[in-house]
Structure formats: structure tokens, C-alpha cells
Design an enzyme around this catalytic site. Structure first.
Site, PDB file in Angstrom:
ATOM      1  N   GLY A  52       0.814  -1.207   0.000  1.00 62.51           N
ATOM      2  CA  GLY A  52       0.000   0.000   0.000  1.00 62.51           C
ATOM      3  C   GLY A  52       0.846   1.254   0.000  1.00 62.51           C
ATOM      4  O   GLY A  52       0.320   2.362   0.053  1.00 62.51           O
ATOM      5  N   GLY A  53       2.178   1.095  -0.065  1.00 61.37           N
ATOM      6  CA  GLY A  53       3.090   2.229  -0.094  1.00 61.37           C
ATOM      7  C   GLY A  53       3.589   2.522  -1.496  1.00 61.37           C
ATOM      8  O   GLY A  53       3.341   1.774  -2.444  1.00 61.37           O
ATOM      9  N   VAL A  54       4.343   3.604  -1.625  1.00 61.04           N
ATOM     10  CA  VAL A  54       4.807   4.032  -2.934  1.00 61.04           C
ATOM     11  C   VAL A  54       5.860   3.092  -3.497  1.00 61.04           C
ATOM     12  O   VAL A  54       5.915   2.857  -4.715  1.00 61.04           O
ATOM     13  CB  VAL A  54       5.335   5.486  -2.867  1.00 61.04           C
ATOM     14  CG1 VAL A  54       6.581   5.586  -1.996  1.00 61.04           C
ATOM     15  CG2 VAL A  54       5.610   6.030  -4.270  1.00 61.04           C
ATOM     16  N   CYS A 141      11.666 -10.767  10.152  1.00 62.30           N
ATOM     17  CA  CYS A 141      10.501 -10.741   9.274  1.00 62.30           C
ATOM     18  C   CYS A 141      10.898 -11.031   7.830  1.00 62.30           C
ATOM     19  O   CYS A 141      10.224 -11.787   7.124  1.00 62.30           O
ATOM     20  CB  CYS A 141       9.803  -9.390   9.377  1.00 62.30           C
ATOM     21  SG  CYS A 141       8.289  -9.273   8.407  1.00 62.30           S
ATOM     22  N   GLY A 166       9.686  -4.018  -2.747  1.00 63.86           N
ATOM     23  CA  GLY A 166      10.192  -2.663  -2.921  1.00 63.86           C
ATOM     24  C   GLY A 166      11.445  -2.373  -2.131  1.00 63.86           C
ATOM     25  O   GLY A 166      11.716  -1.209  -1.824  1.00 63.86           O
ATOM     26  N   CYS A 239       7.832  -3.653  12.314  1.00 60.55           N
ATOM     27  CA  CYS A 239       7.440  -4.325  11.079  1.00 60.55           C
ATOM     28  C   CYS A 239       6.058  -4.954  11.186  1.00 60.55           C
ATOM     29  O   CYS A 239       5.822  -5.822  12.028  1.00 60.55           O
ATOM     30  CB  CYS A 239       8.480  -5.400  10.755  1.00 60.55           C
ATOM     31  SG  CYS A 239       8.156  -6.353   9.273  1.00 60.55           S
TER      32      CYS A 239
END
Length: 440
Positions: A52-54, A141, A166, A239
Site C-alpha cells: 500500500g506504499g509508494v 521478518c 520494494g 514491522c
């Protein structure tokens, strides 16, 4: 048809500035296909971890423009009710992932790894804090969730050939049967430190399209493409858990704490009270109540978990905060084997994400006595397991501030991240003959 990088970005931006040719070269290098995508001529399917991030949005955009079949996958790894925090942040991330998938016209799948995250990451983190250590859950993670359970899921359940994320790191697939992990081009966003415990056998099925880009370029590309997430802020905090108003209060939900004493490491006298030794890490400000604003700052330089005392010193660079040598255990190497060079060898090391990469002599030892020459001093709860005797002695070329037992230390050979392990013990300068002058 598959477009070239130049065609893709010209379509996206409408023109090419003088900076872009070098950027295109860097992106192309970062998107070098892993070996698994070179085994057949079929159209490759890549699953993108859409947070949901850039960063993940631009990752999906670049892969689609390159001609891959792209599918999105969004993980739920945490039950928001556990933290007592509003669930809206987690819902907002999922909604953003759905919107970006719709914008890019790719399918979006969801998967629940709440149980796996609790077992493999969160519970070990809490146990480490309870023991007085300073763990890094982001590293756990990556190893167990993203490039463990998630990678297996997209390949076995969704039929993907590879997983893309990403991360700002690069993979070199030309050097041998397993890829080499390289530092990201952006020196500030480089995330190779967080990937140092992921093995090459996993990285063979992974893509890092952003490794050759600067963060500013990722934002610019998102804006030029009118991506929904172009202005979304980067995620912060633990995280997949998020940012709690108070991390100490958050830990207090899971770790029983009791009040104890702040003790001056120089005079051995009590200088204040704390709410639990588990909540403090060497190097951080002690914030001792009752002292005036003009009083020299106190900093945590160690703790005794048995006595529930936190050792403090006056001055940001007090010698009790400095160390030149540490022992690292629980070693893991990207290519499964330690560095081939024999004896103490000059490499580089990093012991926290925002710390620099520091020249250090690395010496691998397999006998207990060699490793025990560096003993824990202020971190008295560290334990030595003689059954796991392979250790790495790290001696920095200059004293380092704020080493903590439980921290992950990664080893580099120039641009290549070789792997690393967990700091088992360290030797503060105030226990050695080397004492620099400090301001108290």
C-alpha cells in the site's frame, strides 16, 4: 509486446532529462532476471508484495511496463486488536493496495500470516527483550515471513515464478549459481542490512526493481504516473505492527517489568529510578527524572538483568558507550558459506540500519576459548552456548558507540553484503586499556 526501459519511462514522463539515461541503466541492472526466470521461454509471472506504499506500487509499475505478468499480494501479519491501537492504519494499507492494483489493472490476492508472524518473529522478539537483548524484528521478518512463508505461498499457491518487493537492494545473478546481495544505490535507503540473513537459495526467486534507484526518483516516477500512492508517507514503527505512541508501553503489554535503579557506571551510586531494565538499550538517553535541564545528559551504557539495574554515564561519547570489539553468533551467510579468506581479514560491518558501514577485521573461530576472549561486560544477561561454537570476532578499526547484545551485525565486502549474525558480547573501552578522553 515487451517495451524497453527507455520507451517505458518516455511514455510515463513524456520527456527524458539529462539524468535519466544513467537511471535507466541502474534500473535495468537491478531488474536482472533471477536464474529461475531464465529456465524457460514462457511468459513470466511475478508476484509483487503490495503493502500500500509508494515503493511497492512503483515496483509493480516497473515490472508491468517490462512485460511481466504481474499479480499483487497483500499480507496481513498482525491482529490490530493485539496492540490496542486503532485498526484503521491496517485497513488503510489494504485499501491503498486495492486502489493501486486497480489502477495498474493487476489482480490482488490477500494472505494471512498472523500465526506465523507471531511464532517466528514477534514471540522471539519479546523473549529477547525479556532477556535484556536488543533484537531486530525487521531482519527476522524478512527471513521468515517475506522470503519464507510469502515466497513459498506465491510460488506454490499462486503459480508465480518469482517474488518482487520494494526493497532498496540489488542482486547480482551473473557471479555464480546463487545471486550476490549488493547494496542499494541510494545510500540512505539501502536495505541490504535487513536482508543479510536471507539465503541465496531464496534470493534466486526474488526481484528488487528499486535497487538501482534513488528514493527521490521513485517518488518522481510515481507522481509522473499519477499513482494513487505517490504522496503516501513511508511506513514507520515495528514491522507490520505499526508505530505505537510509546514503544516502552507497547513492550509493557507483553513483558512484566518492575522498578529499579539507574546506577552511575563511574561512581557506582544510584542516580535515579527506572520502570524496567528490559525497556532500555545502550546508547539511548536515560531521561532521569528530577534532574534540571542544565544537568549533563545521562545515557544508558549497560544493564544488569539479574539486579534490574540500568547503568548510565554522563556524556554522549563517554568511553563506557564505546567499543572496538565484539563476538557475533548465530551466523548466516547469503551464499551459505563464510568468506573464503583465512584468518583475521579486513571487511566492513554494520550493526544498525542507520549506522555507517565501518572497516573491521573479521576472524571466524570454531573453538570456545577464542570466542570467550571477548566477554560481556555491561550486558550481563548474555549467554554462551558451547553447543554452537562457531563464532565471529569483529574488531573495528575505530571505536563504535552503542553496541548492544542481540543486535544484528552484517558483514560487507565492498558493495556485497555477505551475511552476518547476532552480537553475543562486546568489550566496552572502559574495561580495556584504551580509554579516549571524554567530556563528563
Amino acid at each position: 509486446t515487451q517495451s524497453t526501459w527507455g520507451e517505458s519511462l518516455i511514455q510515463l514522463r513524456g520527456n527524458v532529462t539529462s539524468r535519466e539515461p544513467s537511471m535507466l541503466t541502474r534500473i535495468s541492472s537491478a531488474l536482472c532476471r533471477p536464474p529461475i526466470l531464465s529456465m524457460s521461454s514462457h511468459r513470466y509471472t511475478v508476484a509483487v508484495a503490495l503493502s500500500g506504499g509508494v515503493d511497492s506500487s512503483v515496483t509493480a509499475l516497473l515490472l508491468k511496463k517490462e512485460g511481466f505478468d504481474v499479480i499483487g499480494i497483500h499480507m496481513s501479519n498482525w491482529d490490530a486488536l493485539e496492540t490496542g491501537l486503532p485498526a484503521c492504519a491496517h485497513k488503510a494499507d489494504l485499501e491503498a493496495a486495492r486502489k493501486i492494483a486497480g489502477q495498474l489493472k493487476i489482480p490482488l490476492h490477500t494472505v494471512d500470516f498472523v500465526r506465523q508472524y507471531w511464532t517466528d518473529v514477534f514471540a522471539p522478539m519479546i523473549e529477547a527483550y525479556r532477556m535484556g537483548l536488543t533484537p531486530n524484528p525487521d531482519i527476522m521478518c524478512n527471513r521468515y515471513i517475506k522470503f519464507g512463508h510469502l515466497l513459498d505461498h506465491v510460488r506454490e499457491k499462486l503459480g508465480a515464478d518469482a517474488l518482487a518487493t520494494g526493497h532498496y537492494a540489488r542482486l547480482d545473478t551473473t557471479a555464480g549459481p546463487q545471486p550476490l546481495l549488493r547494496r542499494g544505490v541510494d545510500p540512505i535507503k539501502d536495505q541490504s542490512y535487513f536482508l543479510a540473513s536471507v539465503t541465496g537459495s531464496k534470493l534466486k526467486s526474488v526481484l528488487f526493481p528499486l535497487g538501482g534507484m534513488l528514493k527521490s526518483e521513485v517518488r518522481s516516477l510515481a507522481r509522473a504516473s499519477n499513482l494513487f500512492t505517490a504522496e503516501r508517507p513511508d511506513s514507520t514503527g515495528l514491522c507490520f505492527v505499526g508505530k505505537a505512541p510509546s514503544f516502552s508501553a507497547f513492550l509493557g503489554q507483553y513483558i512484566p517489568t518492575r522498578n529499579g535503579d539507574f546506577v552511575d557506571v563511574d561512581s557506582d551510586r544510584k542516580v535515579g529510578s527506572h520502570k524496567g531494565a528490559e525497556l532500555y538499550c545502550p546508547g539511548q538517553s536515560a531521561r532521569i527524572a528530577g534532574l534540571g535541564p542544565n544537568h549533563p545528559g545521562w545515557f544508558v551504557c549497560g544493564k544488569n538483568m539479574q539486579q534490574n539495574t540500568v547503568l548510565v554515564c554522563r556524556g554522549h561519547d563517554h568511553h563506557a558507550l564505546l567499543s572496538r570489539k565484539c563476538v557475533v553468533a548465530d551466523l548466516s551467510w547469503v551464499n551459505d558459506e563464510p568468506p573464503a579468506r583465512a584468518g583475521p581479514t579486513l571487511f566492513q560491518a554494520r550493526y544498525r540500519h542507520m549506522a555507517g558501514i565501518i572497516p573491521a577485521h573479521i576472524h571466524l573461530v570454531n573453538d570456545d576459548k577464542s570466542a570467550l576472549r571477548v566477554l560481556p561486560s555491561n550486558q550481563t544477561n548474555s549467554t554462551y552456548d558451547p553447543q554452537r561454537s562457531c563464532r565471529m570476532i569483529v574488531e573495528f578499526t575505530a571505536p563504535q558507540r552503542g553496541l548492544c547484545t542481540g543486535q544484528f551485525l552484517s558483514v560487507y565486502d565492498g558493495e556485497t553484503c555477505l551475511g552476518g549474525g547476532t552480537i553475543l558480547s562486546f568489550e566496552p573501552l572502559h574495561n580495556s586499556m584504551e580509554r579516549p578522553e571524554t567530556n563528563k
